[in-house]
Design an enzyme around this catalytic site. Sequence first.
Site, PDB file in Angstrom:
ATOM      1  N   GLY A   1     -12.460  15.942  39.827  1.00 52.02           N
ATOM      2  CA  GLY A   1     -12.406  17.121  40.674  1.00 52.02           C
ATOM      3  C   GLY A   1     -11.164  17.961  40.532  1.00 52.02           C
ATOM      4  N   THR A   2     -10.334  17.688  39.533  1.00 45.70           N
ATOM      5  CA  THR A   2      -9.107  18.449  39.389  1.00 45.70           C
ATOM      6  C   THR A   2      -9.306  19.695  38.530  1.00 45.70           C
ATOM      7  OG1 THR A   2      -8.537  16.831  37.711  1.00 45.70           O
ATOM      8  CG2 THR A   2      -7.422  16.657  39.820  1.00 45.70           C
ATOM      9  N   GLY A   3     -10.510  19.875  38.014  1.00 46.99           N
ATOM     10  CA  GLY A   3     -10.780  21.112  37.294  1.00 46.99           C
ATOM     11  C   GLY A   3     -10.783  20.988  35.783  1.00 46.99           C
TER      12      GLY A   3
ATOM     13  N   GLY B   1      -7.250  13.316  33.869  1.00 43.04           N
ATOM     14  CA  GLY B   1      -6.869  13.486  35.266  1.00 43.04           C
ATOM     15  C   GLY B   1      -7.954  13.000  36.200  1.00 43.04           C
TER      16      GLY B   1
ATOM     17  N   THR C   1     -13.381  20.091  33.772  1.00 40.53           N
ATOM     18  CA  THR C   1     -14.569  20.749  33.243  1.00 40.53           C
ATOM     19  C   THR C   1     -14.439  22.264  33.373  1.00 40.53           C
ATOM     20  OG1 THR C   1     -15.829  18.815  33.925  1.00 40.53           O
ATOM     21  CG2 THR C   1     -17.082  20.763  33.347  1.00 40.53           C
TER      22      THR C   1
ATOM     23  N   HIS D   1      12.576   3.436  46.756  1.00 40.67           N
ATOM     24  CA  HIS D   1      12.717   3.178  45.320  1.00 40.67           C
ATOM     25  C   HIS D   1      13.780   4.095  44.721  1.00 40.67           C
ATOM     26  CE1 HIS D   1       9.315   0.543  44.781  1.00 40.67           C
ATOM     27  NE2 HIS D   1       8.419   1.437  45.150  1.00 40.67           N
TER      28      HIS D   1
ATOM     29  N   GLU E   1       8.630   5.637  48.723  1.00 38.86           N
ATOM     30  CA  GLU E   1       9.095   6.182  47.441  1.00 38.86           C
ATOM     31  C   GLU E   1      10.581   6.536  47.507  1.00 38.86           C
ATOM     32  OE1 GLU E   1       7.450   5.872  44.755  1.00 38.86           O
ATOM     33  OE2 GLU E   1       5.630   5.231  45.798  1.00 38.86           O
TER      34      GLU E   1
ATOM     35  N   ASP F   1       4.368  -3.338  43.356  1.00 40.09           N
ATOM     36  CA  ASP F   1       5.806  -3.526  43.170  1.00 40.09           C
ATOM     37  C   ASP F   1       6.155  -5.003  43.189  1.00 40.09           C
ATOM     38  OD1 ASP F   1       6.028  -0.777  43.313  1.00 40.09           O
ATOM     39  OD2 ASP F   1       6.492  -0.787  45.465  1.00 40.09           O
TER      40      ASP F   1
HETATM   41  P1  ADP Z   1     -13.400  17.615  36.927  1.00 42.00           P
HETATM   42  O1  ADP Z   1     -14.123  17.990  35.685  1.00 42.00           O
HETATM   43  O2  ADP Z   1     -11.916  17.510  36.726  1.00 42.00           O
HETATM   44  O3  ADP Z   1     -13.928  16.406  37.598  1.00 42.00           O
HETATM   45  P2  ADP Z   1     -14.468  20.101  37.825  1.00 42.00           P
HETATM   46  O4  ADP Z   1     -13.886  21.021  36.821  1.00 42.00           O
HETATM   47  O5  ADP Z   1     -15.866  19.712  37.629  1.00 42.00           O
HETATM   48  O6  ADP Z   1     -13.562  18.810  37.962  1.00 42.00           O
HETATM   49  O7  ADP Z   1     -14.256  20.746  39.256  1.00 42.00           O
HETATM   50  C1  ADP Z   1     -15.338  20.948  40.127  1.00 42.00           C
HETATM   51  C2  ADP Z   1     -15.163  22.244  40.898  1.00 42.00           C
HETATM   52  O8  ADP Z   1     -14.025  22.191  41.741  1.00 42.00           O
HETATM   53  C3  ADP Z   1     -14.928  23.443  39.998  1.00 42.00           C
HETATM   54  O9  ADP Z   1     -16.132  23.985  39.587  1.00 42.00           O
HETATM   55  C4  ADP Z   1     -14.165  24.385  40.909  1.00 42.00           C
HETATM   56  O10 ADP Z   1     -15.041  25.078  41.776  1.00 42.00           O
HETATM   57  C5  ADP Z   1     -13.351  23.437  41.747  1.00 42.00           C
HETATM   58  N1  ADP Z   1     -12.022  23.265  41.178  1.00 42.00           N
HETATM   59  C6  ADP Z   1     -11.517  22.115  40.702  1.00 42.00           C
HETATM   60  N2  ADP Z   1     -10.264  22.277  40.262  1.00 42.00           N
HETATM   61  C7  ADP Z   1      -9.956  23.583  40.443  1.00 42.00           C
HETATM   62  C8  ADP Z   1      -8.800  24.373  40.165  1.00 42.00           C
HETATM   63  N3  ADP Z   1      -7.707  23.840  39.617  1.00 42.00           N
HETATM   64  N4  ADP Z   1      -8.840  25.676  40.480  1.00 42.00           N
HETATM   65  C9  ADP Z   1      -9.936  26.211  41.042  1.00 42.00           C
HETATM   66  N5  ADP Z   1     -11.047  25.525  41.322  1.00 42.00           N
HETATM   67  C10 ADP Z   1     -11.083  24.205  41.040  1.00 42.00           C
HETATM   68 ZN    ZN Z   2       6.363   1.185  45.357  1.00 46.63          ZN
HETATM   69 MG    MG Z   3     -15.739  17.000  34.953  1.00 49.73          MG
END
Ligand code: ADP
Ligand code: ZN
Ligand code: MG
Length: 634
Positions: free
Chosen positions: A223-225, A220, A227, A448, A445, A521
């Site tokens: 920053g999506t969480g 993903g 780790t 489409h 979108e 596209d």
């Molecule tokens: P990734 O590894 O996907 O790049 P991280 O896990 O390092 O992202 O996310 C960094 C920080 O952002 C986390 O420590 C948390 O504080 C916040 N964070 C990211 N995603 C979430 C989530 N789904 N729920 C809560 N906090 C999140």
């Molecule tokens: Zn398109």
């Molecule tokens: Mg990460």
Amino acid sequence: MKNVKFSIWYLPAALLLLLMVQSLFVAPRPVQVSYSELQDLTERNAIEKALITSDEIRFQLRPDFEVTGELGKKVDEAKGVVGSLASDRTITFVATRPPGLDVAPLVADLTKHHVEFSGEIADDFWRTLLIGWLLPFGLILLMWNFIARRMGGGGAAGALSFGRNKAKIYGEDDVEARFSDVAGIDEAKAELESVVSFLRDPAHFQRLGGRIPKGVLLVGPPGTGKTLLARAIAGEARVPFFSISGSEFIEMFVGLGAARVRDLFEQAKGKAPCIVFIDELDAVGKSRAGAGLQMGRHDEQEQTLNQLLVEMDGFDASKGVVLLAATNRPEVLDPALLRAGRFDRRIIVELPDRVGREKILRVHLKSVKAASDVDVDGIAARTPGFSGADLANLVNEAALLAAQKGAVAVETAHFLEAADRLMTGLERRSRVLRPEDKTLVAHHESGHALVAALLENSDPVTKITIIPRSIGALGFTMQLPTEDRVLMRRAELLDQIAILLGGRVAEELVFGDVSTGAQDDLERASQLARQMVCIYGMSEKLGPLSYGRRESAFLGEVLGRPQSASEATAVAIDEEVASLVRQSHARARQLLSERRRGLDRLAQTLESAETLEGEALTRALTDAKIRDTERLVA
Ligand code: ADP
Ligand code: ZN
Ligand code: MG
């Protein structure tokens, strides 16, 4: 100095290096000659320069003078092992000065033969010590230090421990993260929960002979969480958690990465059940076939990757070692990593939608002193495209802002102001949508989707979303084939081109202007048309002829100009391709302009929901399909 592990190989290696460096600085052993030999050589005009000290005379021969006989033997002996490196010229001869002897006649002789001489008393011991031993040693230390720093370790300890893996090990109670800290990515969470239940009770799962996934890959955008999710697993499963970043495997020296991988798995096996987490897997797992790798890195990376593959095949998941990895860039991973028995389970972690953002905000709100009436939903609505990390950042910024303004608690206004500030900063990252762009993408979108829903020869639309993707698309319309396709009919291909153009057509109709968003596209539509004409012989004008070859098994590679076509045919091909695309464009335009209101409504629904699927999608599409004229009659 916790991590010191002195490998026995470093010592001989260092000594060898020392010898090599030393040979560059230290001349061979001096050759001892008698005083009479010195006089003889002077007479024969063989001496180039001399140094007269209180007890000896040191001298060197002219480069063109050839030593023979007894003296020649002595010279060869003196040159010794490193002799090949030294020329005769660098050999020093020493004649001991007989006690009480007057050097005046010798000086006169040397002068007569134009020998350069001096009479200083030089203490050679210190010079030899300095240049021959201390300097090379210093150089080695410097190099070592440099290496140590490149390895990321500190000073000597780092250098001595560089064969060891750098995984951080968290004990059973060290990890504080819990699943409740992760919000808004419920599907990924649910999947990982099954991994946790396995680690808690492996026997329960193997009861029926099922195989436990060996490797779980979290994919993903940043920053999506991912780790965070991995750490939450460690916290929930209550087992040791080895965490290492892919880039830490790849270091300066070939073979080191592989050694680290081996070491890591060795340790993990000893601590099972446990979790091994490799963050940023793409740093190790880059496709071996991929071009554009740095020179030198290539080998190292390949070795590391191979070792990883070997280790993955070698361990038995039933023993309770679960390998977890995360990446932002699954497209660069080596296919070998993704094969069955390796990372056989993939979990997609998407950017959160509005509801997801609200949940994430609530998690992070707990850590600040927020007012009780904060409009969390309103903030979520104002932050499309924010990742979990962005939202965590937003809450923090808002708290700082509130403190700066002397507020007693963080209010909605503070959050919104922080969002605006972050947004201007984030926009450059092109991931976060401006409100007007969001409207545009929603219409694109919807275009489409509506064309796809109207055409007969197309797969049903299963999902529309305007949440930006990691692959760069700002939105996405997903169609799911009802069954596996082997053949594509001409009508199906034509419909597909029309669907691809639907996004652009919607922009034209609604905004009277077009955006760069349709680039992908258009590329795909043009390619498809070209393939119809050149490969599949589907053009009436050119007939059932093939003018080129597909170079890969995938639809989608760009076709060059066919090699076997005449100039006239090439022109005809270009015209035919253009005409196919134009016809499809007209068809899409016809369909959508008849349903302007439906299109608008679909886009509005999509814009507020951000993702449409299932029941809600069916309802929205059914409504949008109605022609404006029919709507008036009804
Ligand atoms: P990734 O590894 O996907 O790049 P991280 O896990 O390092 O992202 O996310 C960094 C920080 O952002 C986390 O420590 C948390 O504080 C916040 N964070 C990211 N995603 C979430 C989530 N789904 N729920 C809560 N906090 C999140
Ligand atoms: Zn398109
Ligand atoms: Mg990460």
